[in-house]
Design an enzyme around this catalytic site. Structure first.
Site, PDB file in Angstrom:
ATOM      1  N   ARG A   1       0.838  -1.203   0.000  1.00  0.00           N
ATOM      2  CA  ARG A   1       0.000   0.000   0.000  1.00  0.00           C
ATOM      3  C   ARG A   1       0.869   1.248   0.000  1.00  0.00           C
ATOM      4  NH1 ARG A   1      -4.940   2.309   2.217  1.00  0.00           N
ATOM      5  NH2 ARG A   1      -4.756   4.479   1.587  1.00  0.00           N
TER       6      ARG A   1
ATOM      7  N   ARG B   1      -5.359   1.373  -5.090  1.00  0.00           N
ATOM      8  CA  ARG B   1      -4.568   0.788  -4.005  1.00  0.00           C
ATOM      9  C   ARG B   1      -4.570  -0.727  -4.050  1.00  0.00           C
ATOM     10  NH1 ARG B   1      -8.421   4.027   0.011  1.00  0.00           N
ATOM     11  NH2 ARG B   1      -7.584   5.604  -1.289  1.00  0.00           N
TER      12      ARG B   1
ATOM     13  N   ASP C   1      -6.702  -1.572   1.136  1.00  0.00           N
ATOM     14  CA  ASP C   1      -7.187  -0.516   2.013  1.00  0.00           C
ATOM     15  C   ASP C   1      -7.935  -1.192   3.150  1.00  0.00           C
ATOM     16  OD1 ASP C   1      -7.804   2.065   2.949  1.00  0.00           O
ATOM     17  OD2 ASP C   1      -9.691   2.111   1.832  1.00  0.00           O
TER      18      ASP C   1
ATOM     19  N   ASP D   1      -9.961  -0.198   6.577  1.00  0.00           N
ATOM     20  CA  ASP D   1     -10.549   0.890   7.363  1.00  0.00           C
ATOM     21  C   ASP D   1     -11.193   0.339   8.621  1.00  0.00           C
ATOM     22  OD1 ASP D   1      -9.920   3.008   5.626  1.00  0.00           O
ATOM     23  OD2 ASP D   1     -11.724   2.685   4.438  1.00  0.00           O
TER      24      ASP D   1
END
Length: 186
Positions: free
Chosen positions: A87, A96, A99, A101
């Site tokens: 990343r 990307r 990712d 989150d």
């Protein structure tokens, strides 16, 4: 233990293999126990200018875990997994390889320079809500409302991927964290 919801996404490389490897890495973090996971979905890339059909499509999923890690510790561990998968962070909302989150952590509301939970745009994104609902049909986005209702409001524009869930044996995610010692006492 606390309950955390992590959204996974990738639009570069072997997206499905990356998501599965990332889910495994999350489950193997010290102080983390996998609870439930979604099936993968595909979605259109979202950039700062909005949806962009010219960009590679995203593969997305959600995992629900119980953890002894504090929210910032968990986020730091997630960033380490992202780094392992190449990343880079040169372009905000850019393409990307991975990712991760932190979408929610118990019902906490946190807003620091490095961490905001619940994730500020989770309730607006079908690519988060659809897999989260798949992993945990009774889920609630803290301070906002039931994930099922939010998904109905935004509409589900994701496409299901014919792959197994990211964790082998998902359990009921919206229930309280189970105490392994309680089961042994019975």
């Amino acid at each position: 233990m606390s309950r955390a919801v992590v959204a996974l996404g990738a639009n570069l490389g072997d997206r499905g293999s990356t998501l599965r490897a990332a889910a495994t890495a999350i489950a193997e973090l010290p102080g983390v126990r996998p609870v439930a996971s979604s099936r993968e979905v595909e979605s259109i890339a979202v950039t700062l200018d909005g949806p962009d059909r010219s960009k590679p499509r995203y593969r997305n999923a959600v995992v629900v875990v119980d953890t002894d890690l504090e929210p910032q510790e968990l986020l730091d561990a997630l960033h380490g997994i992202e780094d392992t998968h190449g990343r880079t962070r040169e372009v905000r909302w850019g393409d990307r390889t991975l990712d991760l989150d932190l979408v929610a952590y118990d019902d906490l509301s946190i807003d620091t320079a490095t961490l905001t939970v619940p994730h500020p745009r989770a309730g607006e994104r079908a690519f988060v809500l659809a897999p989260w609902h798949d992993a945990d049909p009774g889920a609630v986005l803290p301070g906002v409302g039931p994930v099922a209702d939010l998904l109905a409001q935004v509409g589900d524009d994701t496409e299901r991927v014919d792959e197994p869930r990211l964790f082998d044996e998902p359990s009921r995610a919206s229930g309280p964290a189970a105490d392994p010692a309680a089961g042994a006492a019975s």
